[in-house]
Design a protein around this motif. Structure first.
Motif, short mmCIF file in Angstrom:
data_model
loop_
_atom_site.label_atom_id
_atom_site.label_comp_id
_atom_site.label_asym_id
_atom_site.label_seq_id
_atom_site.Cartn_x
_atom_site.Cartn_y
_atom_site.Cartn_z
N GLU A 87 118.00 -16.60 -25.70
CA GLU A 87 118.82 -15.67 -26.46
C GLU A 87 119.18 -14.44 -25.63
O GLU A 87 120.31 -13.94 -25.69
CB GLU A 87 118.08 -15.25 -27.73
N LYS A 88 118.22 -13.96 -24.83
CA LYS A 88 118.51 -12.82 -23.96
C LYS A 88 119.57 -13.18 -22.93
O LYS A 88 120.49 -12.40 -22.66
CB LYS A 88 117.24 -12.35 -23.27
N GLU A 89 119.44 -14.39 -22.34
CA GLU A 89 120.44 -14.81 -21.37
C GLU A 89 121.80 -14.99 -22.02
O GLU A 89 122.84 -14.63 -21.44
CB GLU A 89 119.99 -16.12 -20.72
N GLU A 90 121.80 -15.52 -23.23
CA GLU A 90 123.07 -15.66 -23.96
C GLU A 90 123.68 -14.30 -24.26
O GLU A 90 124.90 -14.11 -24.17
CB GLU A 90 122.83 -16.44 -25.25
N TYR A 91 122.82 -13.34 -24.61
CA TYR A 91 123.31 -11.99 -24.87
C TYR A 91 123.91 -11.37 -23.61
O TYR A 91 124.98 -10.73 -23.66
CB TYR A 91 122.17 -11.12 -25.41
N ARG A 92 123.23 -11.54 -22.46
CA ARG A 92 123.78 -11.02 -21.21
C ARG A 92 125.11 -11.68 -20.87
O ARG A 92 126.05 -11.04 -20.39
CB ARG A 92 122.77 -11.24 -20.08
N LYS A 93 125.19 -12.99 -21.14
CA LYS A 93 126.44 -13.69 -20.90
C LYS A 93 127.56 -13.14 -21.78
O LYS A 93 128.70 -12.94 -21.32
CB LYS A 93 126.25 -15.19 -21.17
N GLU A 94 127.24 -12.88 -23.04
CA GLU A 94 128.24 -12.30 -23.93
C GLU A 94 128.66 -10.91 -23.46
O GLU A 94 129.85 -10.56 -23.53
CB GLU A 94 127.67 -12.22 -25.35
N VAL A 95 127.69 -10.14 -22.94
CA VAL A 95 128.03 -8.80 -22.43
C VAL A 95 128.95 -8.91 -21.23
O VAL A 95 129.94 -8.17 -21.09
CB VAL A 95 126.75 -8.02 -22.10
N ARG A 96 128.63 -9.85 -20.31
CA ARG A 96 129.49 -10.04 -19.14
C ARG A 96 130.89 -10.49 -19.55
O ARG A 96 131.90 -10.00 -19.00
CB ARG A 96 128.85 -11.07 -18.20
N GLU A 97 130.94 -11.42 -20.50
CA GLU A 97 132.25 -11.87 -20.97
C GLU A 97 133.03 -10.72 -21.63
O GLU A 97 134.25 -10.60 -21.44
CB GLU A 97 132.08 -13.02 -21.96
N GLN A 108 120.84 -6.95 -36.49
CA GLN A 108 120.92 -8.21 -35.76
C GLN A 108 121.71 -8.06 -34.46
O GLN A 108 121.62 -8.91 -33.57
CB GLN A 108 121.57 -9.28 -36.63
N ALA A 109 122.49 -6.97 -34.35
CA ALA A 109 123.28 -6.78 -33.13
C ALA A 109 122.39 -6.44 -31.93
O ALA A 109 122.70 -6.83 -30.81
CB ALA A 109 124.31 -5.67 -33.35
N TRP A 110 121.30 -5.71 -32.13
CA TRP A 110 120.43 -5.36 -31.00
C TRP A 110 119.06 -6.03 -31.07
O TRP A 110 118.16 -5.71 -30.29
CB TRP A 110 120.22 -3.85 -30.95
N GLN A 111 118.88 -6.96 -32.02
CA GLN A 111 117.59 -7.63 -32.15
C GLN A 111 117.38 -8.67 -31.05
O GLN A 111 116.28 -8.83 -30.52
CB GLN A 111 117.49 -8.29 -33.53
N ARG A 112 118.45 -9.38 -30.69
CA ARG A 112 118.30 -10.44 -29.70
C ARG A 112 117.93 -9.93 -28.31
O ARG A 112 117.02 -10.47 -27.68
CB ARG A 112 119.60 -11.25 -29.62
#
Length: 209
Positions: free
Chosen positions: A105-115, A93-97
């Motif tokens: 979900e991809k944008e949220e993942y990028r946001k989490e990466v930036r944070e 589930q860590a790399w599924q999104r």
């Protein structure tokens, strides 16, 4: 030419009925453990609790020789499977999104990466500032320690010089006192000799000067 036939002696075989083996039956205490089916293993490990000890299973106060432990081993094995499934789901589930998720979900993942990157940079700067602050405190501590050591050394030198001056002054006073006592005793001796010469000017014994 015909050879005569040879007959081998045969051993008589007697069939005896085998005695039946007596089988002893041992009493096995059943364990009251939940029945688990491999197809219905949940993905939560919270309801399973800690791992069971096969040699000391629950609900038994005393362990016997005839006690069997397949139920406890089965429960521990099912618990291991649940934990493996949970770890597998967490890992995937860590790399599924970012690859198979929706656009949000991809944008949220990028946001989490930036944070996460910002947090790492902030933690790195804070750690660097903390190291610099620790080095500054250590430098101040070393300077203060050096200053105190120099101050103690100066005080020791001053106290040593004071003690030596007192020792010198005391020796000088004792020497001067000795010289004065010697001069007084010599003058008294000369006066006594002069007084004796007045009574006996010849001084036959040569005791008078």
């Amino acid at each position: 030419m015909k050879l005569p036939g040879v007959s081998l002696p045969s051993t008589p075989v007697s069939f005896t009925r085998a005695t039946p083996i007596q089988r002893h039956r041992y009493l096995v205490t059943p364990l009251a453990l939940p029945v688990i089916c491999p197809a219905t293993v949940p993905l939560s490990i919270n309801q399973w609790g800690p791992r069971l000890d096969p040699l000391h299973p629950p609900h038994l106060r005393r362990r016997t020789v005839s006690m069997e432990t397949p139920a406890v081993h089965h429960l521990n094995h099912q618990r291991t499977l649940v934990m493996q499934q949970k770890e597998y789901c967490r890992f995937h589930q860590a790399w599924q999104r970012p690859f198979y998720g929706s656009r949000a979900e991809k944008e949220e993942y990028r946001k989490e990466v930036r944070e996460a990157l910002k947090r790492q940079m902030r933690e790195k700067w804070e750690a660097r500032k903390q190291r610099l602050a620790n080095k500054a405190k250590e430098l101040e501590y070393l300077q203060e320690t050096d200053r105190q050591a120099l101050s103690r050394e100066r005080e020791q030198i001053s106290s040593r010089a004071k003690e030596m001056r007192e020792y010198r002054d005391e020796n000088k006073r004792l020497m001067e006192q000795c010289w004065r006592d010697r001069a007084v005793s010599r003058s008294l001796e000369m006066l006594r000799d002069r007084a004796l010469l007045q009574y006996n000017p010849l001084n036959w014994s040569c005791t008078l000067k």
